[in-house]
Design an enzyme around this catalytic site. Structure first.
Site, PDB file in Angstrom:
ATOM      1  N   CYS A  94     -56.973   1.868  34.987  1.00  0.00           N
ATOM      2  CA  CYS A  94     -55.877   1.013  34.804  1.00  0.00           C
ATOM      3  C   CYS A  94     -54.919   1.141  34.490  1.00  0.00           C
ATOM      4  O   CYS A  94     -55.335   2.688  34.450  1.00  0.00           O
ATOM      5  CB  CYS A  94     -56.680   0.411  33.192  1.00  0.00           C
ATOM      6  SG  CYS A  94     -56.617   0.729  32.220  1.00  0.00           S
ATOM      7  N   ARG A 123     -49.914   1.622  30.237  1.00  0.00           N
ATOM      8  CA  ARG A 123     -49.139   0.806  29.036  1.00  0.00           C
ATOM      9  C   ARG A 123     -47.689   0.875  30.016  1.00  0.00           C
ATOM     10  O   ARG A 123     -46.851   1.566  29.776  1.00  0.00           O
ATOM     11  CB  ARG A 123     -49.262   1.275  27.238  1.00  0.00           C
ATOM     12  CG  ARG A 123     -49.007  -0.056  26.839  1.00  0.00           C
ATOM     13  CD  ARG A 123     -49.812   0.276  25.930  1.00  0.00           C
ATOM     14  NE  ARG A 123     -50.769   0.839  25.062  1.00  0.00           N
ATOM     15  CZ  ARG A 123     -51.639   1.927  24.577  1.00  0.00           C
ATOM     16  NH1 ARG A 123     -51.211   2.268  24.328  1.00  0.00           N
ATOM     17  NH2 ARG A 123     -53.271   2.117  24.903  1.00  0.00           N
ATOM     18  N   CYS A 156     -22.862  -5.673  43.856  1.00  0.00           N
ATOM     19  CA  CYS A 156     -22.226  -6.500  42.450  1.00  0.00           C
ATOM     20  C   CYS A 156     -21.372  -5.248  42.401  1.00  0.00           C
ATOM     21  O   CYS A 156     -20.173  -5.542  41.854  1.00  0.00           O
ATOM     22  CB  CYS A 156     -22.961  -6.657  42.091  1.00  0.00           C
ATOM     23  SG  CYS A 156     -24.399  -6.113  41.502  1.00  0.00           S
ATOM     24  N   HIS A 214     -27.825  -5.210  37.921  1.00  0.00           N
ATOM     25  CA  HIS A 214     -26.739  -5.977  38.301  1.00  0.00           C
ATOM     26  C   HIS A 214     -25.382  -5.508  37.334  1.00  0.00           C
ATOM     27  O   HIS A 214     -25.630  -5.555  36.272  1.00  0.00           O
ATOM     28  CB  HIS A 214     -27.063  -7.171  38.097  1.00  0.00           C
ATOM     29  CG  HIS A 214     -26.247  -8.508  38.904  1.00  0.00           C
ATOM     30  ND1 HIS A 214     -25.493  -8.034  39.819  1.00  0.00           N
ATOM     31  CD2 HIS A 214     -25.694  -8.872  38.250  1.00  0.00           C
ATOM     32  CE1 HIS A 214     -24.528  -9.137  40.287  1.00  0.00           C
ATOM     33  NE2 HIS A 214     -24.820  -9.780  38.963  1.00  0.00           N
TER      34      HIS A 214
END
Length: 832
Positions: free
Chosen positions: A218, A221, A334, A792
């Site tokens: 896995c 976290r 932007c 952004h």
């Protein structure tokens, strides 16, 4: 038909077919933002392939004599629904790329139209219109040549399209250094196509396949407590096996590959071969898990800044008309949109470019798309005229989430020109708005060498005082700057107890694998930032000319002049202890009115004694050609991935003043063409110690210094003395101004003409506008995201007594301007 044949025969020699290197401007007028969709359509010169709107095509003919143009006119019509699409597809797709304005990214103007296209040939000055299918009956040679040219123009990639092919998907990933030499164990492990599970816990998602031994573990976290249990990274620490692929992201097009050794997402050109080693056929795999880009998008949208800065939770009133024109996002542009909206809200930039529009256009070169003044004036006029400030829909109706979206302008030519040759601004990747602001300012300097310069509104002098603590003697220097960089003292936060409580809850949630508590943002008073800016800074290993030895000094920074417009950058982006870039999540309540008079420089005071102006030695007693450089700092910088020669220069030019100063030098000089060249020392030879300034000073550098008010002779001497370093040359002039004035006087006594002596002796400093240090806030640019390279930008500007939010093509009256979350603030002087 005879008249038509005669007219076409007369223009036939000027009709060309586009070649490989030709730029075909068939999307946008060179002088306006007219397109084939505009009322008058677009006229493409069939010789130069420049495009012109209806109001400029006649002027181009009169100036150049080019008579034949291809006229394109497109008319929108609603797009027919795709009946073959999957019934389960949502009407608006979720973004899959950490980008705006490109396919798969955040799209605020989803294309819902198709086009009817009308094509004809127009001959001037007769204004003779010939439909595309009206060439029948002409001689074969004429018909074939014209038809071939028309077809070639229509099928050629437009100049703007060529710029857009570099679409950005998340952060640019490089090929892993392990991709071509990855060792894979012969352990006969075969990975099934589904049903995976972590070999150390029960996790069945966020799973990573180690491509050396086939272990499935896995991942890390996530910040909100979800994700994995860090077993994959622990496996790397135990084994050193570097590459892992995220299961569930494997498709025939690729997959997410992470290099633990390089600590980054990477590309693996041999991915198919590496997966086949474990029995995985890429061509048969389907995506079943979120990519890391999608997870980063989700994280950015949960950060809270997004909603606050864009005022997403408020029904905003759209604004239209002059000064309220939106700018289309051209793929993460932007940062450019926000900066240019602010700059063209300043009268000096309006006077320089928009008020002189006709004069600029009349004097434009043969290719106006490559002329800086033309494209800046075009952009300014597009923003201020109101001609393009209209709702984006063709049928008068807008979706609720599109309310306020305009047609706006798409400054493709401007973006292409301003970024030409620049390693960052020539791409479609997200950039730092502050860096772009300075880049544009530099471009203006280069193009205003002998004319009105709007940059003067920002330009100010910084006074730096260095006090040697051993001798109490001082050294004063001045330098030119355009931005006040304000530090953020996190230890001055007003809500420390709340932050400590949040950190404890966060730690517990991570241990218990629970969602994180609601974010608590540090609240730092603006006054504390101002105090930190003005506080003395200790400089270790300072070379004291009074001692002729190393000492400790205190550096104090003050304003030697106050500009008309004060630009303040909040230094939110910094480096952690591991030198990984990070963003400070902080709220600073910026004042509407600001008084920085207390930061005014005073110059040499009574009782202060100046240090002698003696250059520090560049050699050691034992090694006459070796500069005294701190090797430990060089090693630290090299370990971060910077070139050795660049690291040596960083340490040298910062006077061995530590890793932070050297790192700042590196970050601010990475775009220099000689960044990785060997260090050059005065008066020596050989690599790292060759004679200073072997090349003559560049004309761009000379022009930049002259534009600040210095003479050409002063600029040349300063650049030669500082090895062509533009930044250090200005400081050198200030520290040698008395000598330069004396030389000018000597020139007069030796019989030089009055004109020569006046032109070179009068300018003794840069052109700055000084005045009271009292300001009021008129604009700010905000950033959303975890890094300047993603996320952004939007800007808020105060116009007509109200705040207005400019969010690319959305221009609305602001209800709750988030003045505490800004990144760059623009203050204008309060009139006395």
């Amino acid at each position: 038909m005879a008249e038509l044949s005669e007219a076409l025969l007369s223009v036939l020699p000027s009709i060309r077919l586009p070649k490989a290197g030709d730029r075909v401007h068939k999307d946008e007028c060179a002088f306006s933002f007219d397109t084939p969709e505009s009322d008058g359509g677009l006229y493409i010169c069939m010789n130069t392939f420049l495009g012109f709107g209806k109001q400029y095509v006649e002027k181009h003919y009169q100036k150049t004599g080019q008579r034949v143009y291809l006229h394109l006119k497109r008319t929108r019509k609603p797009k027919e629904e795709d009946t073959n699409s999957s019934a389960g597809d949502p009407p608006r797709k979720k973004p899959t790329r950490l980008a705006i304005g490109v396919e798969g990214g955040f799209d605020i103007t989803e294309e819902k139209f198709e086009y009817d296209e009308d094509v004809k040939i127009v001959i001037f000055p007769e204004h003779l219109d010939i439909p595309r299918d009206g060439l029948e009956g002409l001689p074969d040679m004429v018909r074939d040549r014209i038809a071939s040219a028309v077809e070639a123009i229509l099928t050629a990639d437009s100049a703007s399209r060529k710029q857009e092919v570099q679409a950005w998907d998340g952060e640019v990933r490089r090929i892993s250094k392990h991709a071509f030499s990855l060792h894979q164990l012969q352990n006969d492990i075969r990975i099934p196509p589904c049903g995976w599970k972590c070999s150390k816990c029960d996790m069945r998602e966020n799973l990573w396949l180690n491509m050396t031994d086939g272990a499935i573990l896995c991942g890390r976290r996530y910040f909100d407590g979800s994700g994995g249990n860090n077993h994959a990274v622990e496996h790397y620490r135990e084994t050193g096996y570097p590459l892992a692929v995220k299961l569930g992201t494997i498709t025939p097009d690729g997959a997410d590959v992470y290099s633990y050794d390089e600590d980054d997402m990477v590309l693996d050109p041999n991915l198919a071969e590496h997966l086949a080693h474990f029995g995985i056929d890429m061509l048969k795999m389907q995506k079943t898990d979120k990519t890391m880009t999608e997870l980063e998008i989700d994280m950015n949208q949960r950060i809270g800044e997004w909603e606050l800065i864009q005022e997403s939770g408020v029904q905003l009133k759209p604004l239209y008309g002059p000064g309220y024109t939106g700018i289309r996002n051209l793929g993460n542009s932007c940062y450019l949109n926000s900066v240019m909206q602010v700059l063209f809200s300043i009268p000096d930039f309006q006077r320089k470019y928009v008020d002189k529009l006709e004069k600029i256009f009349q004097s434009a070169p043969s290719d106006p798309t490559q002329d800086f003044s033309t494209q800046v004036a075009k952009l300014g006029h597009g923003l201020l005229s109101g001609e393009y400030s209209k709702p984006a829909s063709a049928d008068g109706e807008q979706q609720p989430d599109q309310k306020g979206v305009q047609n706006g302008i798409a400054p493709r030519m401007f973006k292409s020109l301003i970024g030409k040759g620049h390693p960052e601004f020539s791409t479609n990747r997200q950039q730092d708005a502050q860096e772009f602001f300075l880049h544009f300012i530099n471009m203006v300097e280069r193009n205003c060498r002998s004319s009105e310069n709007p940059n003067e509104v920002f330009r100010f002098l910084v006074e730096e005082k260095l006090k040697c603590l051993a001798t109490e003697k001082v050294k004063y220097t001045q330098r030119v700057d355009y931005i006040m960089q304000l530090p953020v003292p996190m230890d001055a936060a007003l809500n420390k107890d709340e932050l400590l409580e949040y950190e404890e809850k966060k730690r517990q949630a991570e241990e218990e694998k629970q969602p994180l508590p609601e974010l608590v943002r540090a609240k730092v008073p603006f006054s504390s930032c101002l105090e930190a800016y003005g506080a003395p800074e200790q400089v270790d290993d300072f070379w004291s000319t009074a001692l002729q030895a190393k000492s400790v000094a205190l550096k104090t920074t003050r304003f030697a002049s106050f500009p008309d417009y004060l630009v303040i950058q909040i230094k939110k982006f910094t480096f952690g202890l591991d030198w990984v870039p990070k963003k400070l999540d902080v709220s600073i309540e910026m004042p509407e009115e600001l008084d920085i008079s207390a930061l005014q420089g005073t110059g040499l005071q009574d009782g202060e004694e100046e240090m002698p102006d003696i250059a520090p030695p560049l050699v050691t007693p034992d090694e006459p050609k070796a500069p005294m450089l701190d090797e430990s700092v060089i090693i630290q910088l090299v370990e971060m991935g910077f070139p050795m020669d660049a690291c040596r220069k960083a340490v040298y030019y910062t006077g061995n003043s530590g890793v932070e100063a050297a790192m700042n030098w590196v970050m601010s000089h990475m775009d220099d063409p000689d960044f990785a060249n060997p260090l050059v020392l005065p008066g020596s030879s050989g690599p790292g110690s060759t004679i200073a300034c072997p090349d003559p000073p560049s004309e761009d550098s000379v022009a930049t210094i002259v534009s600040m008010g210095f003479s050409r002779d002063q600029a040349m001497k300063a650049l030669r003395a500082t090895n062509n370093s533009l930044e250090r040359a200005v400081d050198w002039i200030f520290s040698h101004i008395d000598d330069l004035d004396a030389e000018a006087a000597m020139d007069i006594s030796e019989g030089r003409s009055a004109a020569e002596s006046i032109s070179e002796s009068i300018p003794v400093g840069p052109k700055v506008r000084d005045g009271p240090g009292k300001y009021q806030l008129f604009a700010f640019i905000s950033h959303m995201g975890t890094s300047t390279m993603c996320g952004h930008y939007v800007c808020h500007i105060k116009k007509d007594g109200r705040w207005v939010i400019y969010n690319d093509q959305k221009v609305c009256a602001s209800e709750k301007p988030p003045k505490d979350l800004g990144y760059i603030y623009f203050y204008q002087r309060i009139p006395s």
